[in-house]
Design an enzyme around this catalytic site. Sequence first.
Site, short mmCIF file in Angstrom:
data_model
loop_
_atom_site.label_atom_id
_atom_site.label_comp_id
_atom_site.label_asym_id
_atom_site.label_seq_id
_atom_site.Cartn_x
_atom_site.Cartn_y
_atom_site.Cartn_z
N LYS A 1 10.66 5.00 -36.38
CA LYS A 1 11.15 3.73 -35.78
C LYS A 1 12.69 3.73 -35.51
CE LYS A 1 11.01 -1.14 -36.99
NZ LYS A 1 12.27 -1.39 -36.21
N PHE B 1 7.62 5.92 -26.02
CA PHE B 1 6.40 5.80 -26.78
C PHE B 1 5.15 5.47 -26.21
CE2 PHE B 1 8.97 2.48 -28.58
CZ PHE B 1 8.36 1.36 -28.07
N ARG C 1 1.07 -8.76 -31.48
CA ARG C 1 1.18 -8.11 -32.94
C ARG C 1 -0.28 -7.74 -33.20
NH1 ARG C 1 5.90 -7.92 -35.02
NH2 ARG C 1 6.71 -9.50 -34.02
N LYS D 1 4.53 -0.83 -39.16
CA LYS D 1 5.89 -0.22 -39.40
C LYS D 1 5.87 -0.06 -40.90
CE LYS D 1 7.81 -5.02 -39.20
NZ LYS D 1 8.73 -5.98 -38.64
#
Length: 277
Positions: free
Chosen positions: A46, A118, A188, A194
């Site tokens: 991350k 990504f 989301r 994460k």
Amino acid sequence: MLTAGAFAASLFSRSALAKKGAEPALLLAQKAPDDLDVSRYLVSEKFDGVRAYWDGQHMWTRQGQPIAVPADIAAQLPAKALDGELWMGRGRFEETSAAVRRAEPRAAEWAQLHYMVFELPAAPGSFEQRYAALRELLASPIWPGLRVVEQVRVGDRHQLDARLADTVRGGGEGLVLHEASAPYLSGRSPALLKLKPQDDDEAVVIAHEPGEGRFHGLMGALLVRNAAGRTFRIGTGFSEAQRRSPPPVGATITYRYRGLTSSGLPRFASFLRQSES
């Protein structure tokens, strides 16, 4: 029904953003649950950078604000949609943010920036297939700052936790897990997770509270409201400069916390940074 390519084009065209001031419909991460089946995910670092969407011609922040990319770098980016992070390196978020916010880009700063890509939004198939297509597309980038984020599989939760510990020990923020079989999604979603040693979230500033004692004449705390509708104070994590010039009312900030109370409020909430606009 829109094809994958037409869907991406409709979401991310520059004209649509310019006319409506729309935010790019990007995929956003949720907190990883404890009962995680790691076999379903590809894992990456991350990055503590600024989310940046390249629509094939122009670059935008997550909130739909334009990013001024130097013309020579823009000319070296592909005419395809890319999603990633502008990043100078671990622990350099403030420098990255300052460079990206400038109306006139500085060559010296962009020479230090990397575009850590990504996602290939318009490509068909699963995330694992899009990752393979992305690696093929950017196998020989003209701009050396253009990089594909490495995605790996881990064997079990023990290996995942060990990888997280190594990343954090080296100054990294944490890990991102993307479901390998997921189609391209926005909003989301549990398809993107994460994993960090501390929780974080975003909230909107609704008021400033004056400081007392050594903070007399400065901002003492922010009154904020998160996406769950919870209102609470954040009084720690600020530098003196940030107390003198705090995030304005209406700004979105990121805060760290350690779990939730029985009433759903974040425990030990601490200011981390003002989110990019």
